[in-house]
Write a protein that holds these residues in place. Structure first.
Motif, PDB file in Angstrom:
ATOM      1  N   ASP A 235     -19.719 -43.897  37.131  1.00 24.19           N
ATOM      2  CA  ASP A 235     -21.044 -44.403  36.751  1.00 24.19           C
ATOM      3  C   ASP A 235     -22.119 -44.048  37.777  1.00 24.19           C
ATOM      4  O   ASP A 235     -23.013 -44.845  38.065  1.00 24.19           O
ATOM      5  CB  ASP A 235     -21.011 -45.931  36.557  1.00 24.19           C
ATOM      6  CG  ASP A 235     -20.035 -46.354  35.474  1.00 24.19           C
ATOM      7  OD1 ASP A 235     -19.900 -45.623  34.489  1.00 24.19           O
ATOM      8  OD2 ASP A 235     -19.394 -47.416  35.634  1.00 24.19           O
TER       9      ASP A 235
ATOM     10  N   PRO B 256     -25.252 -41.424  39.290  1.00 26.17           N
ATOM     11  CA  PRO B 256     -26.320 -40.625  38.659  1.00 26.17           C
ATOM     12  C   PRO B 256     -25.839 -39.267  38.175  1.00 26.17           C
ATOM     13  O   PRO B 256     -26.468 -38.659  37.307  1.00 26.17           O
ATOM     14  CB  PRO B 256     -27.357 -40.484  39.785  1.00 26.17           C
ATOM     15  CG  PRO B 256     -27.136 -41.685  40.648  1.00 26.17           C
ATOM     16  CD  PRO B 256     -25.656 -41.932  40.618  1.00 26.17           C
ATOM     17  N   GLN B 257     -24.707 -38.800  38.731  1.00 28.91           N
ATOM     18  CA  GLN B 257     -24.171 -37.501  38.327  1.00 28.91           C
ATOM     19  C   GLN B 257     -23.233 -37.584  37.120  1.00 28.91           C
ATOM     20  O   GLN B 257     -22.635 -36.578  36.728  1.00 28.91           O
ATOM     21  CB  GLN B 257     -23.418 -36.858  39.495  1.00 28.91           C
ATOM     22  CG  GLN B 257     -24.303 -36.392  40.627  1.00 28.91           C
ATOM     23  CD  GLN B 257     -24.752 -37.532  41.522  1.00 28.91           C
ATOM     24  OE1 GLN B 257     -23.985 -38.435  41.827  1.00 28.91           O
ATOM     25  NE2 GLN B 257     -26.003 -37.507  41.949  1.00 28.91           N
ATOM     26  N   SER B 258     -23.091 -38.753  36.517  1.00 29.55           N
ATOM     27  CA  SER B 258     -22.218 -38.909  35.351  1.00 29.55           C
ATOM     28  C   SER B 258     -22.610 -37.924  34.255  1.00 29.55           C
ATOM     29  O   SER B 258     -23.805 -37.654  34.040  1.00 29.55           O
ATOM     30  CB  SER B 258     -22.315 -40.330  34.810  1.00 29.55           C
ATOM     31  OG  SER B 258     -21.742 -40.420  33.509  1.00 29.55           O
TER      32      SER B 258
ATOM     33  N   ASN C 169     -25.363 -38.744  31.933  1.00 28.87           N
ATOM     34  CA  ASN C 169     -26.753 -38.603  32.372  1.00 28.87           C
ATOM     35  C   ASN C 169     -27.247 -37.157  32.364  1.00 28.87           C
ATOM     36  O   ASN C 169     -28.391 -36.898  32.753  1.00 28.87           O
ATOM     37  CB  ASN C 169     -26.916 -39.177  33.785  1.00 28.87           C
ATOM     38  CG  ASN C 169     -26.610 -40.659  33.847  1.00 28.87           C
ATOM     39  OD1 ASN C 169     -26.876 -41.387  32.892  1.00 28.87           O
ATOM     40  ND2 ASN C 169     -26.047 -41.112  34.958  1.00 28.87           N
TER      41      ASN C 169
ATOM     42  N   THR D 283     -21.921 -29.544  29.513  1.00 26.55           N
ATOM     43  CA  THR D 283     -22.234 -30.913  29.938  1.00 26.55           C
ATOM     44  C   THR D 283     -21.298 -31.363  31.047  1.00 26.55           C
ATOM     45  O   THR D 283     -21.732 -31.856  32.102  1.00 26.55           O
ATOM     46  CB  THR D 283     -22.124 -31.879  28.745  1.00 26.55           C
ATOM     47  OG1 THR D 283     -23.057 -31.498  27.729  1.00 26.55           O
ATOM     48  CG2 THR D 283     -22.409 -33.308  29.175  1.00 26.55           C
TER      49      THR D 283
ATOM     50  N   GLY E  64     -21.488 -32.677  35.256  1.00 20.75           N
ATOM     51  CA  GLY E  64     -21.219 -34.080  35.521  1.00 20.75           C
ATOM     52  C   GLY E  64     -20.137 -34.247  36.564  1.00 20.75           C
ATOM     53  O   GLY E  64     -19.667 -33.274  37.155  1.00 20.75           O
TER      54      GLY E  64
END
Length: 810
Positions: free
Chosen positions: A454, A456-458, A461, A631, A635
């Protein structure tokens, strides 16, 4: 005792030390070892007196671990099992207060940084993720990958941690990742009990490391038992290093250097580790250090006594050969210390360990007692304003007087109070309810958070970038779309590597990597042996060390051979470290609509139930798969991508931005609008559903076809639930067995998305039969959902709703 052959080693190098310096080092080692033993003894007593739940300790292994710690350097890695407390103390990666905090399951991450109370004691980890999701500088820290309780389950991960050093040394394009490695000089230290060397994961890892020639150092702690089972029932010849002699490297061959040393011989242990690790570090040769004649003074764990299964002679031998006793005797005989000096050291050590234990216990108890006092006071205040005064005062009194109360006791008391006072409406009850709700939020964070990192690099996002198509976009085989996607990503990010069976030379069996090994080299796109568990472990270790691996399992059915690593290790990594570690591994495989018992391709229920902590991506075609890879590669969380096996040669348009467009995870897509029945499926089956939809339209039935695209996360925007508001009917179609993925999808739609309230008919599932599909097209037709099955299932739902308009077919 069986005879033991000890491999000769060079003498312990003390040339640069004065005798006084040498004495200081040895005495300090003994102090650490003795403190560790006291921690084991006190820890066992705490469990047996009910102050902790369970205990498993490293007593008897202290001296070997002191020697191993001397060879451990900044940048090195440990992947071990739950006997290594002395090593952790000696390297400074843990300490006594953290040891006891974990024993008491303290959920404060500051008190137990390894697991925040989520793992039983002696399960170690260092935190290598900052609060913002960025990596710490692993080249400057000592690193410990998070332990798991399955005693051989960490071995595949060990392979990957060591393999990373090989890539960092040999691939000069990675020199920019200086926070992860210094020229690949890092050694991956693994530890395992002699009994667990019987595990298949040990042998698979051992062979793979010998093939790859990576700096991996395995220490086998051999105390001749695995709980109650003696070596003669565990290991051929009762000697793991003896039967592994064939792995000993010879001139112009790969292989291992194998060492054997007694676990109570301090000097020999120091010499052995110094020599073995230097060789491993400098030459990237894997080593096995078989440490024999170890003891286990308190038995396996607090679950039982070893006196039940060890003979009197064995117990007497263990008393005489206790490693700390032998080290003490040697220190006195060598004039390193006197008996009186060691007595004083031991007295101080006992006092210090007890102080650490008491501090750890009181720190947790103090916090819980504060919460208990607050809760009891609020219950009392409510009691004096309700008719059930006496009943509520009994609850608060029982709570205050409970022995060793925990948070569960506090919350249970409040819940009971709230049940009793459901008809009350007072400020006091509202205050209690507010306190309860606030504590439940805290407890959810303490005990249920961080299934994913969880950060910011998830991948959740990652910005959504739509696919762009030129008017003259080329129509290619699906495999060529994937190939173009991989090509651009490998060029963009030098840290991406891919490996698996047949991935390298032939570019995988379906040609997704065709020609890319020639372009990017065999360090980045690599063939492996048939070894699914260590393919996944290899990827996990690389991902933990800053690389971006794509590990390929040739067919989805064979993922089962890696399930222990997937489920026990990677899927739980973020959770069991409370976000302190991550391994953003991407697993690429293929399945669905294939024929044959071992190529049927859809064990989705197994995957969904065993791999919580992974994103589960089920693209319907190769363009969607490419967008998902784009994606995921941007991530930082693990994912499984299941490509549709029968789609590689179907034609698809090539997006102009094939390496940049992204498919968001958890975003369901409506493929066909309709008002009669909501039909949800995924992967290859969607093509059959769409064919059925065209036939149903001729029968004046209009189905809404929805592709969830990912099963975890599932439909985060409630597309399926909203569709039911229009259709009021739900059919879930799945190739898995009844009650597997179809049950999962139905629960998500009916319960989580509140679809139940929109239904005017029973929700239905259409799945494969109970058995695995037989070989051949006829077998596939009669065992998996066919176009006829889909048409008839939808028609039957419409017949039930309006039999006059849709008379029964049969």
């Amino acid at each position: 005792m069986p005879g033991t052959t000890i491999r000769a080693t060079s003498k312990f190098n003390t040339a640069e030390l004065s005798f006084d310096d040498f004495k200081k080092i040895v005495i300090d080692d003994y102090r650490i070892g003795f403190e560790s033993r006291q921690a084991s003894l006190i820890g066992r007593r705490e469990v047996l007196t009910g102050k902790a739940k369970f205990g498993i300790f490293g007593d008897g292994k202290e001296v070997a671990q002191l020697a191993m710690a001397k060879a451990f350097r900044a940048g090195d890695w440990r992947a071990g099992y739950y006997r290594d407390q002395t090593f952790m103390f000696a390297t400074g990666m843990s300490n006594l207060k953290e040891f006891f905090a974990q024993l008491y399951a303290n959920p404060d991450i500051e008190k137990d940084p390894a697991s925040a109370g989520r793992q039983m004691n002696c399960h170690y980890a260092t935190r290598f993720i900052n609060a913002d999701g960025s990596w710490v500088n692993q080249a400057e820290t000592m690193n410990c990958s998070s332990d798991i309780s399955t005693t051989g389950g960490h071995m595949p991960r060990l392979l990957g941690l060591a393999y990373a050093s090989k890539l960092y040394r040999q691939n000069k394009e990675l020199e920019y990742l200086e926070q992860f490695s210094v020229n690949g000089n890092e050694v991956a230290f693994g530890t395992i009990g002699n009994g667990s060397t019987s595990e298949g994961l040990f042998f698979e890892t051992f062979n793979a490391a010998g093939v790859l020639q990576v700096p991996m150092a395995i220490s086998v702690w051999d105390d001749a038992y695995a709980i109650s089972v003696p070596a003669k029932l565990q290991t051929t010849k009762e000697d793991i290093s003896e039967i592994l002699k064939g792995f000993q490297r010879e001139k112009e061959t790969n292989g291992y250097e194998i060492f054997k040393v007694r676990g109570w011989d301090y000097i020999a242990l120091c010499e052995t580790y110094e020599r073995a690790i230097a060789l491993c570090r400098e030459q990237h040769v894997p080593v096995l250090i078989h440490v024999v004649e170890m003891t286990q003074p308190q038995g396996h764990s607090t679950s039982g006594s070893h006196e039940r299964y060890k003979t009197k002679d064995r117990l007497t031998w263990e008393d005489d050969h206790d490693c700390l006793l032998k080290m003490r005797e040697w220190m006195i005989a060598s004039a390193i210390s006197t008996e009186a000096e060691l007595d004083e050291l031991e007295t101080e050590a006992k006092k210090y360990v007890r102080e650490c234990q008491r501090e750890a216990a009181s720190e947790l108890l103090g916090v819980i007692n504060t919460e208990l006092d607050e809760a009891a006071k609020l219950i009392d205040e409510l009691a004096y304003n309700v008719a059930a005064k006496d009943e509520l005062l009994d609850i608060s009194s029982a709570l205050r007087s409970s022995y060793d109360a925990g948070r569960k006791d506090i919350i249970a008391a409040i819940r009971k109070t709230l049940r009793i006072t459901t008809r009350e409406n007072s400020a006091e009850r509202q205050s209690l309810l507010n306190w309860f709700n606030a504590e439940m939020v805290k407890n959810d964070e303490r005990f249920n958070s961080k299934l994913f990192t969880d950060t910011p690099q998830s991948p959740l996002n990652v910005p959504v970038v739509a696919a762009i198509y030129s008017d003259d976009a080329r129509l290619l085989d699906g495999r060529e779309v994937l190939n173009a996607c991989f090509d651009i990503n490998f060029d963009r990010d030098k840290s991406i590597v891919a490996f698996g069976e047949d991935v390298g030379a032939i570019g995988d069996v379906n040609q997704g990597f065709a020609g890319l090994q020639n372009k990017y080299g065999d360090l980045r796109i690599t063939d492996t042996g048939i070894r699914e568990a260590t393919i996944i472990g290899q990827g996990m270790g690389l991902a933990m060390r800053g690389l971006r691996p794509i590990a390929e399992i040739q067919y989805l059915d064979y993922l089962i051979y890696a399930m222990t690593v997937l489920s026990d290790d990677i899927a739980s990594l973020s959770y069991r470290t409370r976000g302190g570690q991550k391994a953003p591994l991407i697993i690429r495989t293929r399945g669905h609509r294939l024929e044959g018992i071992w190529h049927s391709g859809s064990p989705m229920g197994l995957i969904l139930n065993s791999m919580r902590g992974f994103h589960i991506c089920v693209p319907r075609n190769m363009t969607q798969a490419a967008g998902m890879y784009n994606t995921l590669l941007r991530g930082d969380e693990p994912a499984l991508v299941i490509e549709s096996l029968n789609g590689y040669r179907l034609k698809e348009k090539l997006p102009d931005n094939v390496g940049e467009f992204t498919v968001p995870l958890g975003k369901a897509e409506i493929l066909r609008n309709g008002a009669d029945v909501t039909v949800v499926s995924y992967g290859s089956t969607l093509r059959i559903v769409l064919e059925a939809a065209a036939e149903l339209e001729k029968m004046d039935i209009h189905i809404e076809v929805i592709d969830p695209q990912t099963l975890y996360p599932f439909d985060t925007e409630n597309v399926c639930g909203d569709s039911l508001k229009k259709t009021s009917k739900l059919l879930v179609i799945d190739e898995d067995v009844p009650g597997a993925a179809s049950a999962y999808i139905t629960q998500k739609i009916v319960e989580t998305e509140n679809g139940y309230y929109s239904l005017d008919a029973q929700p239905r599932t259409l799945t494969a039969k109970e058995h695995r599909p037989p070989y051949g097209s006829d077998g596939d037709y009669f065992s998996k959902p066919s176009i006829d099955d889909i048409i008839e299932a939808v028609y039957a739902m419409m017949n039930e709703a309006n039999p006059a308009k849709y008379p029964a077919i049969f």
